[in-house]
Scaffold this active site. Structure first.
Site, PDB file in Angstrom:
ATOM      1  N   TYR A  60       0.826  -1.217   0.000  1.00  0.00           N
ATOM      2  CA  TYR A  60       0.000   0.000   0.000  1.00  0.00           C
ATOM      3  C   TYR A  60       0.856   1.261   0.000  1.00  0.00           C
ATOM      4  O   TYR A  60       0.507   2.252  -0.635  1.00  0.00           O
ATOM      5  CB  TYR A  60      -0.986  -0.002   1.183  1.00  0.00           C
ATOM      6  CG  TYR A  60      -2.236  -0.782   0.842  1.00  0.00           C
ATOM      7  CD1 TYR A  60      -3.255  -0.191   0.099  1.00  0.00           C
ATOM      8  CD2 TYR A  60      -2.382  -2.106   1.205  1.00  0.00           C
ATOM      9  CE1 TYR A  60      -4.392  -0.905  -0.262  1.00  0.00           C
ATOM     10  CE2 TYR A  60      -3.506  -2.828   0.859  1.00  0.00           C
ATOM     11  CZ  TYR A  60      -4.512  -2.220   0.128  1.00  0.00           C
ATOM     12  OH  TYR A  60      -5.620  -2.929  -0.245  1.00  0.00           O
ATOM     13  N   ARG A  81       1.919   1.801  -3.522  1.00  0.00           N
ATOM     14  CA  ARG A  81       0.785   2.283  -4.329  1.00  0.00           C
ATOM     15  C   ARG A  81       0.461   3.739  -3.993  1.00  0.00           C
ATOM     16  O   ARG A  81       0.119   4.535  -4.863  1.00  0.00           O
ATOM     17  CB  ARG A  81      -0.439   1.394  -4.090  1.00  0.00           C
ATOM     18  CG  ARG A  81      -0.297   0.016  -4.706  1.00  0.00           C
ATOM     19  CD  ARG A  81      -1.522  -0.823  -4.428  1.00  0.00           C
ATOM     20  NE  ARG A  81      -2.737  -0.146  -4.830  1.00  0.00           N
ATOM     21  CZ  ARG A  81      -3.957  -0.490  -4.413  1.00  0.00           C
ATOM     22  NH1 ARG A  81      -4.114  -1.494  -3.578  1.00  0.00           N
ATOM     23  NH2 ARG A  81      -5.006   0.171  -4.826  1.00  0.00           N
ATOM     24  N   ASP A 127      -7.182   7.036  -4.737  1.00  0.00           N
ATOM     25  CA  ASP A 127      -5.996   7.830  -5.090  1.00  0.00           C
ATOM     26  C   ASP A 127      -6.078   9.310  -4.704  1.00  0.00           C
ATOM     27  O   ASP A 127      -5.088  10.028  -4.795  1.00  0.00           O
ATOM     28  CB  ASP A 127      -5.688   7.695  -6.587  1.00  0.00           C
ATOM     29  CG  ASP A 127      -6.865   8.066  -7.492  1.00  0.00           C
ATOM     30  OD1 ASP A 127      -7.611   9.006  -7.164  1.00  0.00           O
ATOM     31  OD2 ASP A 127      -7.034   7.420  -8.552  1.00  0.00           O
ATOM     32  N   HIS A 174     -14.381   3.272  -1.155  1.00  0.00           N
ATOM     33  CA  HIS A 174     -13.343   2.262  -0.895  1.00  0.00           C
ATOM     34  C   HIS A 174     -12.189   2.834  -0.080  1.00  0.00           C
ATOM     35  O   HIS A 174     -11.144   2.211   0.035  1.00  0.00           O
ATOM     36  CB  HIS A 174     -12.835   1.664  -2.220  1.00  0.00           C
ATOM     37  CG  HIS A 174     -13.863   0.819  -2.913  1.00  0.00           C
ATOM     38  ND1 HIS A 174     -13.732   0.356  -4.194  1.00  0.00           N
ATOM     39  CD2 HIS A 174     -15.066   0.344  -2.477  1.00  0.00           C
ATOM     40  CE1 HIS A 174     -14.809  -0.356  -4.536  1.00  0.00           C
ATOM     41  NE2 HIS A 174     -15.631  -0.377  -3.508  1.00  0.00           N
ATOM     42  N   THR A 216     -15.335   2.075 -14.782  1.00  0.00           N
ATOM     43  CA  THR A 216     -15.381   0.983 -13.807  1.00  0.00           C
ATOM     44  C   THR A 216     -15.866  -0.293 -14.470  1.00  0.00           C
ATOM     45  O   THR A 216     -16.747  -0.266 -15.332  1.00  0.00           O
ATOM     46  CB  THR A 216     -16.230   1.325 -12.568  1.00  0.00           C
ATOM     47  OG1 THR A 216     -16.261   0.186 -11.706  1.00  0.00           O
ATOM     48  CG2 THR A 216     -17.644   1.741 -12.911  1.00  0.00           C
ATOM     49  N   SER A 217     -15.274  -1.413 -14.033  1.00  0.00           N
ATOM     50  CA  SER A 217     -15.618  -2.705 -14.636  1.00  0.00           C
ATOM     51  C   SER A 217     -16.860  -3.320 -13.994  1.00  0.00           C
ATOM     52  O   SER A 217     -17.327  -4.358 -14.434  1.00  0.00           O
ATOM     53  CB  SER A 217     -14.434  -3.673 -14.493  1.00  0.00           C
ATOM     54  OG  SER A 217     -14.196  -3.922 -13.126  1.00  0.00           O
ATOM     55  N   ASN A 220     -16.635   4.380 -21.010  1.00  0.00           N
ATOM     56  CA  ASN A 220     -15.660   3.303 -20.838  1.00  0.00           C
ATOM     57  C   ASN A 220     -15.267   2.792 -22.223  1.00  0.00           C
ATOM     58  O   ASN A 220     -16.146   2.542 -23.036  1.00  0.00           O
ATOM     59  CB  ASN A 220     -16.299   2.161 -20.018  1.00  0.00           C
ATOM     60  CG  ASN A 220     -15.285   1.177 -19.484  1.00  0.00           C
ATOM     61  OD1 ASN A 220     -14.346   0.807 -20.172  1.00  0.00           O
ATOM     62  ND2 ASN A 220     -15.483   0.751 -18.252  1.00  0.00           N
ATOM     63  N   PRO A 221     -13.972   2.668 -22.507  1.00  0.00           N
ATOM     64  CA  PRO A 221     -13.599   2.159 -23.833  1.00  0.00           C
ATOM     65  C   PRO A 221     -14.058   0.723 -24.061  1.00  0.00           C
ATOM     66  O   PRO A 221     -14.109   0.257 -25.187  1.00  0.00           O
ATOM     67  CB  PRO A 221     -12.062   2.218 -23.839  1.00  0.00           C
ATOM     68  CG  PRO A 221     -11.674   3.004 -22.642  1.00  0.00           C
ATOM     69  CD  PRO A 221     -12.821   2.989 -21.674  1.00  0.00           C
TER      70      PRO A 221
END
Ligand code: OAD
Length: 280
Positions: free
Chosen positions: A72, A75, A110, A127, A212-213, A237-238
């Protein structure tokens, strides 16, 4: 759906109504922060291949706290080195234009949305935030900034006993832990604003989902509630995914197969036009 059509949907709804933006790792991908499940994701970087379930769990933290902390802290350094991108700036513009009629739910830890100017009272970091830590024994829900000594943490460095002591809970002296939600933990209101996020979904008039997935629970509940309320959903989203399905099912909604930084500025400009026209 093309960006012109999407911009008019958002502008029309946001003119007098409420906008909810829901973001995931994709919006920060253009800023050099790897997504979770993409090729460059944290889980597959370097020579070690970690599955998310391996390190981002309470269980892993109990078994190997120093390793998890080191991961962490590294990151966190990647996040600190990044700057907000065009997508973040456009979301911050939307927040400024709409004031209390704007909400942001982000899965990103982030901190780039805050750094781009989204006010904390309009943002739910469901989160957590990688720049903060809290008591691992939950003596309090308070969070504390990770001390400066951990800035620029190298990739494979494991914190020693002195480092871990600097991350102890200031209130009870017990071990500290990253202020994030792990896979074997549940959402809640005091730490992760889960109820506030659902409240925002219950009152929005348009939902813009970015990068987001759709692999986590609360974001999918937000999307499902928007569909049930017949609110238009735009999925930026691409690639296609569960939010693309929800967006296509929502009346007036649709899918923008593009990068966040390519289309969000157009949406914020359309909102600026709509809000300006309303004032005139
Ligand atoms: P993922 O890595 O699962 O998905 C990133 C998404 O961003 C994918 O759908 C990509 O197609 C998309 N994407 C990539 N580049 C993009 C760009 N430039 N613009 C727009 N979209 C782009 O990340 P999340 O969905 O955020 O949770 O992951 C959700 C959660 O799973 C994370 O918050 C984390 C993880 O486990 C916890 O740690 C609790």
């Amino acid at each position: 759906m093309d960006v012109t059509r999407a911009a008019s949907v958002v502008a029309e709804r946001a003119r007098n109504g409420r906008l909810l933006v829901l973001t995931g790792a994709g919006i920060s991908a253009e800023c050099g922060i790897p997504t979770f499940r993409g090729k460059e994701g944290y889980w597959t970087r370097g020579s070690k291949v970690y599955h998310p379930m391996e390190l981002a769990t309470h269980r892993a933290f109990v078994e190997q706290p120093a390793t998890v902390w080191g991961w962490y802290l590294y990151r966190r350094s990647v996040c600190r080195a990044a700057s907000p991108g065009a997508g973040h700036r456009a979301v911050a513009d939307m927040a400024r234009l709409l004031g209390e009629r704007f909400d942001l739910v982000t899965q990103n830890v982030d901190g780039l949305h805050a750094r781009s100017g989204v006010p904390p009272e309009r943002m739910y970091e469901i989160h957590g935030n990688i720049d903060a830590y809290r008591c691992a024994r939950a003596c309090t829900t308070r969070t504390y900034p990770v001390p400066e000594r951990f800035d620029d943490w190298p990739k494979d460095r494991i914190p020693d006993a002195e480092d871990l002591a600097a991350l102890a809970c200031p209130a009870c002296g017990g071990p500290g832990r990253p202020h994030v939600l792990w896979f074997d933990e549940c959402y809640d209101e005091p730490r992760f604003r889960a109820e506030s996020a659902m409240d925002a979904a219950a009152r929005c008039d348009v939902l813009v989902v970015v990068g987001t997935s759709g692999a986590t629970n609360l974001p999918m509940q937000i999307g499902a509630l928007a569909v049930a309320r017949k609110v238009p959903i735009l999925d930026v989203n691409p690639e296609d995914g569960p939010f693309g399905d929800l967006a296509r099912r929502s009346p007036g909604g649709g899918v923008l197969r593009a990068k966040a930084g390519e289309v969000l500025p157009g949406l914020s400009s359309a909102i600026a036009g709509a809000v300006g026209a309303r004032r005139e």
